[in-house]
Every structure is written in structure tokens, then in C-alpha cells.
Motif scaffolding. Structure first.
Motif, PDB file in Angstrom:
ATOM      1  N   ALA A  72       1.022  -1.229   0.054  1.00 52.83           N
ATOM      2  CA  ALA A  72       0.237  -0.019  -0.148  1.00 52.83           C
ATOM      3  C   ALA A  72       1.124   1.195  -0.443  1.00 52.83           C
ATOM      4  O   ALA A  72       1.493   1.005   0.763  1.00 52.83           O
ATOM      5  CB  ALA A  72      -1.175  -0.081   1.251  1.00 52.83           C
ATOM      6  N   ARG A 105     -10.479   8.065   4.735  1.00 54.45           N
ATOM      7  CA  ARG A 105     -10.090   7.335   3.307  1.00 54.45           C
ATOM      8  C   ARG A 105      -9.988   8.717   1.898  1.00 54.45           C
ATOM      9  O   ARG A 105      -8.740   8.673   1.394  1.00 54.45           O
ATOM     10  CB  ARG A 105     -10.701   6.200   2.786  1.00 54.45           C
ATOM     11  N   GLN A 106     -10.074   9.898   2.615  1.00 58.29           N
ATOM     12  CA  GLN A 106      -9.745  10.833   1.392  1.00 58.29           C
ATOM     13  C   GLN A 106      -8.765  11.289   2.300  1.00 58.29           C
ATOM     14  O   GLN A 106      -7.952  11.726   1.335  1.00 58.29           O
ATOM     15  CB  GLN A 106     -11.042  11.913   2.620  1.00 58.29           C
ATOM     16  N   LEU A 147      -5.989   9.238   3.534  1.00 54.80           N
ATOM     17  CA  LEU A 147      -4.984   8.403   2.441  1.00 54.80           C
ATOM     18  C   LEU A 147      -5.081   8.598   1.395  1.00 54.80           C
ATOM     19  O   LEU A 147      -3.716   7.793   0.937  1.00 54.80           O
ATOM     20  CB  LEU A 147      -5.701   7.095   3.447  1.00 54.80           C
ATOM     21  N   ARG A 148      -5.631   8.710   0.460  1.00 56.17           N
ATOM     22  CA  ARG A 148      -5.817   8.881  -0.871  1.00 56.17           C
ATOM     23  C   ARG A 148      -5.173  10.026  -1.741  1.00 56.17           C
ATOM     24  O   ARG A 148      -4.778   9.991  -2.211  1.00 56.17           O
ATOM     25  CB  ARG A 148      -7.313   8.238  -1.947  1.00 56.17           C
ATOM     26  N   ALA A 201      -1.467  10.042  -0.066  1.00 55.83           N
ATOM     27  CA  ALA A 201      -1.090   9.084  -1.355  1.00 55.83           C
ATOM     28  C   ALA A 201      -0.899   9.279  -2.801  1.00 55.83           C
ATOM     29  O   ALA A 201       0.240   8.907  -2.977  1.00 55.83           O
ATOM     30  CB  ALA A 201      -1.635   7.592  -2.079  1.00 55.83           C
ATOM     31  N   LEU A 209     -10.821   0.153   5.379  1.00 54.40           N
ATOM     32  CA  LEU A 209      -9.926   0.885   4.655  1.00 54.40           C
ATOM     33  C   LEU A 209      -9.034  -0.413   3.760  1.00 54.40           C
ATOM     34  O   LEU A 209      -7.360  -0.350   3.590  1.00 54.40           O
ATOM     35  CB  LEU A 209      -8.892   1.121   5.841  1.00 54.40           C
ATOM     36  N   GLN A 210      -9.231  -1.234   3.703  1.00 55.42           N
ATOM     37  CA  GLN A 210      -8.708  -2.743   3.238  1.00 55.42           C
ATOM     38  C   GLN A 210      -8.329  -1.934   1.474  1.00 55.42           C
ATOM     39  O   GLN A 210      -9.247  -1.398   0.902  1.00 55.42           O
ATOM     40  CB  GLN A 210      -8.982  -3.446   2.426  1.00 55.42           C
ATOM     41  N   GLY A 211      -7.390  -2.008   0.790  1.00 59.15           N
ATOM     42  CA  GLY A 211      -7.104  -1.104  -0.631  1.00 59.15           C
ATOM     43  C   GLY A 211      -6.882  -0.178  -0.334  1.00 59.15           C
ATOM     44  O   GLY A 211      -5.658   0.558  -0.960  1.00 59.15           O
ATOM     45  N   ASP A 212      -6.569   0.930   0.426  1.00 59.09           N
ATOM     46  CA  ASP A 212      -6.462   1.983   0.534  1.00 59.09           C
ATOM     47  C   ASP A 212      -5.300   1.965   1.115  1.00 59.09           C
ATOM     48  O   ASP A 212      -4.430   3.410   1.430  1.00 59.09           O
ATOM     49  CB  ASP A 212      -7.385   3.031   1.482  1.00 59.09           C
ATOM     50  N   SER A 213      -4.588   1.323   2.938  1.00 55.69           N
ATOM     51  CA  SER A 213      -3.568   2.239   3.373  1.00 55.69           C
ATOM     52  C   SER A 213      -3.152   0.498   3.721  1.00 55.69           C
ATOM     53  O   SER A 213      -4.078  -0.960   4.033  1.00 55.69           O
ATOM     54  CB  SER A 213      -4.223   2.712   4.678  1.00 55.69           C
TER      55      SER A 213
END
Length: 252
Positions: free
Chosen positions: A20, A242-243, A245-246, A249, A44-48
Motif C-alpha cells: 500500500a 479514506r479521503q 489516505l488517498r 498517497a 480500509l483494505q486497499g487504501d492503506s
């Protein structure tokens, strides 16, 4: 201090995501454990790569001595978390966990590691202080506090043997947070304070006071609910994380 051999004692990954682009490190509340953040990790799997701290004295670490001082606990956690900064890191701490996250961030900044964001949830700012003495109550008094805050699994509160097993860690945590501060220091990472509008432990102005503890951007989000507003408002809080984290990233 070398922590390589003991790092697995402190860090819990329920849904490992080693590739991630960003990490989320979660700090539990007083009496809490890493498993409190299992739903966050799942969502949050897939985001972090989500990692939760497991403090001494609870669950699989219950045979270890409790740590009843925030500074001492932060001193032990900082070198464990430092290796996670091979990519951007976001901190999330609820209640006592918010203060521990802040103190760990202070220590890591000295080493050149600055979180991309610190979410301070359900906790008044380090510079504010109330006179509280839950840690000095008898066992029944501590149990009454736990029930009032609604942050402990009802199964635990109804199981006398299990309850007596976890009370020493809970008392130690209350001692740590109730004897902390006030502290006027600031960190260089942005801070977002989250607070329930009916939280008996943190008023909105006390949460707003986190503004003075960052030299970067500050935001505050208010949710309907009490000290553990997180449970009924989980979808909203996770969407905010999530916002962030994205966005983190994307910046890299």
C-alpha cells in the motif's frame, strides 16, 4: 534501544497490505486494545496498510507490566513506529490514544519523521486540563466509569472473571492520562480534531484547542454522539480517513 525482536508485540496488522502507498497507525483509548480498530482495518483494505498499537498489560500482553505514564509509553512506541516511515504515515488516536499519538509524533519529528496527518479523536487538547481521579476509585468506581463511557464490550462488563483480569490495565491507563499535562508543545504535521457533540470528556472548545498544537493546517469535525461517537458514526469517520489516505498517497 533495539526493537526488531519485540516489534510484533506492539504492532497488529489484521489485513496486511505491505505494498500500500500509505500507512495508517491507530492508537487505542484507555482500556482499549488493538482489536478496537479491526473494523477500521477491514474497511480500509486497499487504501492503506493499517497497523494498530497493542499496549502492554492487555489481551496477549496481559502478563507484561502496565505502563502508567504517557511519556514513558511514547518513548517505547516511537522506535517501534519509526521504521514504518518508509512511506507516508497517518496517525489516528482516540481519547488517550490521541495524546499518545501526539507524543509519539513529537518524538519522531526529532528523528526526521513527520506524520502526514494526526487525527485527534475524542480528546481535549494537550494544553487543557481537568482534575480527574478515576484511577483512584475502587474497582466498582472504575467499572461505573467504563459503563458511562460505553467504550467497553458489554460481554466484558458482564463477565466478572474477565473484568477483574482487565481492570489493572484500565486503572493504569486512567492514571497515565489523568496525570498527563498540561503540555504546550506543537508538532509540524496537520491535525484534524474529531469530537462528539455530547462528549462528557471533551467539549468542542477543548477539541478546538488542538489548533495551538500544530504549526501546519488544522481542522475540526463535530459528530452527533458521546465519547464513543465513533461507533454510530463509523461510516462518516472512515470516509474522512479514506479521503485523507488517498490524498496523502496521491501527493506521495
Amino acid at each position: 534501544m533495539t526493537v526488531t525482536d519485540g516489534r510484533d508485540l506492539w504492532l497488529r496488522r489484521f489485513h496486511p497490505a505491505p505494498d500500500a502507498p500509505v500507512r495508517l497507525v491507530c492508537f487505542p483509548h484507555a482500556g482499549g486494545s488493538a482489536t478496537f480498530y479491526f473494523p477500521v482495518s477491514a474497511a480500509l483494505q486497499g487504501d492503506s496498510d493499517v497497523t494498530a498499537l497493542q499496549y502492554p498489560g492487555r489481551q496477549d500482553r496481559r502478563s507484561e507490566p502496565n505502563v502508567d505514564d504517557i511519556g514513558a509509553l511514547a518513548d517505547r512506541i516511537a522506535p517501534v513506529v519509526a521504521p514504518l516511515f518508509d512511506r507516508p504515515v497517518v496517525f489516528f488516536g482516540h481519547s488517550m490514544g490521541a495524546i499518545i499519538a501526539f507524543e509519539v509524533a513529537r518524538r519522531l519529528e526529532v528523528q526526521g519523521h513527520t506524520p502526514a496527518m494526526l487525527f485527534a479523536s475524542g480528546r481535549r487538547a494537550p494544553s487543557t486540563r481537568r482534575e480527574e481521579n478515576v484511577h483512584q476509585r475502587d474497582d466498582d468506581g472504575i467499572v461505573a466509569e467504563m459503563k458511562a463511557m460505553s467504550g467497553t464490550d458489554a460481554q466484558v462488563l458482564g463477565d466478572e472473571e474477565l473484568l477483574r483480569m482487565v481492570l489493572p490495565a484500565i486503572r493504569s491507563d486512567y492514571r497515565a492520562i489523568e496525570t498527563y499535562g498540561p503540555v504546550d508543545a506543537a508538532v509540524g504535521c496537520p491535525i484534524t480534531a474529531l469530537v462528539g457533540d455530547d462528549d462528557p470528556k471533551t467539549t468542542v472548545p477543548e477539541a478546538e484547542a488542538w489548533r495551538a498544537h500544530t504549526t501546519a493546517a488544522f481542522d475540526i469535525r463535530t459528530y452527533h454522539g458521546g465519547h464513543f461517537y465513533l461507533s454510530p458514526r463509523a461510516a462518516e469517520v472512515i470516509a474522512l480517513i479514506r479521503q485523507t489516505l488517498r490524498g496523502t498517497a496521491a501527493v506521495g
